[in-house]
Design a protein around this motif. Structure first.
Motif, PDB file in Angstrom:
ATOM      1  N   SER A  63       0.856  -1.171   0.000  1.00 48.88           N
ATOM      2  CA  SER A  63       0.000   0.000   0.000  1.00 48.88           C
ATOM      3  C   SER A  63       0.899   1.229   0.000  1.00 48.88           C
ATOM      4  CB  SER A  63      -0.894  -0.020   1.244  1.00 48.88           C
ATOM      5  OG  SER A  63      -1.702   1.126   1.287  1.00 48.88           O
ATOM      6  N   TYR A  64       0.760   2.048  -1.044  1.00 53.55           N
ATOM      7  CA  TYR A  64       1.606   3.225  -1.215  1.00 53.55           C
ATOM      8  C   TYR A  64       0.905   4.432  -0.592  1.00 53.55           C
ATOM      9  CZ  TYR A  64       3.658   0.011  -4.519  1.00 53.55           C
ATOM     10  OH  TYR A  64       4.226  -1.095  -5.091  1.00 53.55           O
ATOM     11  N   LYS A  65       1.579   5.078   0.339  1.00 53.16           N
ATOM     12  CA  LYS A  65       0.968   6.167   1.094  1.00 53.16           C
ATOM     13  C   LYS A  65       1.599   7.528   0.813  1.00 53.16           C
ATOM     14  CE  LYS A  65      -0.220   2.836   4.610  1.00 53.16           C
ATOM     15  NZ  LYS A  65      -1.528   2.545   4.080  1.00 53.16           N
ATOM     16  N   ARG A  66       2.898   7.526   0.486  1.00 54.59           N
ATOM     17  CA  ARG A  66       3.623   8.771   0.318  1.00 54.59           C
ATOM     18  C   ARG A  66       4.795   8.504  -0.633  1.00 54.59           C
ATOM     19  NH1 ARG A  66       3.223  12.819   3.658  1.00 54.59           N
ATOM     20  NH2 ARG A  66       2.277  11.554   5.263  1.00 54.59           N
ATOM     21  N   CYS A 102       5.612   5.587   4.353  1.00 53.38           N
ATOM     22  CA  CYS A 102       5.482   5.754   2.898  1.00 53.38           C
ATOM     23  C   CYS A 102       4.846   4.542   2.235  1.00 53.38           C
ATOM     24  CB  CYS A 102       6.845   6.029   2.276  1.00 53.38           C
ATOM     25  SG  CYS A 102       7.598   7.542   2.894  1.00 53.38           S
TER      26      CYS A 102
END
Length: 144
Positions: A63-66, A102
């Motif tokens: 899961s890409y957050k930043r 991130c």
């Protein structure tokens, strides 16, 4: 519960034209973290392969957050998320220099015989690994 921490300097080749780390690189960083964790637990993935056993990925979920950019240093934290005697699920959290999450995710692995590529029970074929993974699983459950 043991957590391996690995620092990685983002290299230019890992980024796209905008200087942002390409999504495919995170799986490589997870592999680096997983290898560090296995070493910290007292084992060697290289030795495992020498003994004719492989541990392929059967599932990957990130899961890409930043965004992470060229020139930054990230910290990859890796731990055993779940274990059932056959499958090991490794958890990952990748943080930037400001300690912001991130990327998070997991990969699932089974062990297989190199020649036939048939799944094996870690409990039966790698009892030392099994004991340590069971201990780590128990410590994780107690901390939740």
């Amino acid at each position: 519960m043991k957590t391996a921490c690995t620092n990685i300097q983002v290299r230019y080749a890992e980024t796209d034209q905008m200087g942002v780390v390409h999504h495919s690189q995170y799986l490589i960083w997870c592999e680096i973290g997983r290898t560090a964790l296995i070493n910290d637990l007292g084992f060697s993935y290289a030795k495992l392969e020498e003994d004719g056993v492989l541990a392929p990925v059967t599932d990957a979920n990130l899961s890409y957050k930043r965004a992470v950019r060229y020139g930054e240093t990230v910290r990859v934290e890796t731990w055993i998320e779940a274990y059932d005697g056959i499958r090991a699920v490794y958890g990952y959290a990748i943080y930037n220099e400001e300690d912001q999450l991130c990327v998070s995710g997991t990969t699932t692995h089974v062990i297989v015989d190199r020649e036939r590529f048939r799944p094996r029970s870690m409990r039966k074929h790698l009892p030392e690994w099994h004991d340590v993974y069971e201990r780590e699983k128990k410590q994780k459950e107690e901390s939740e």
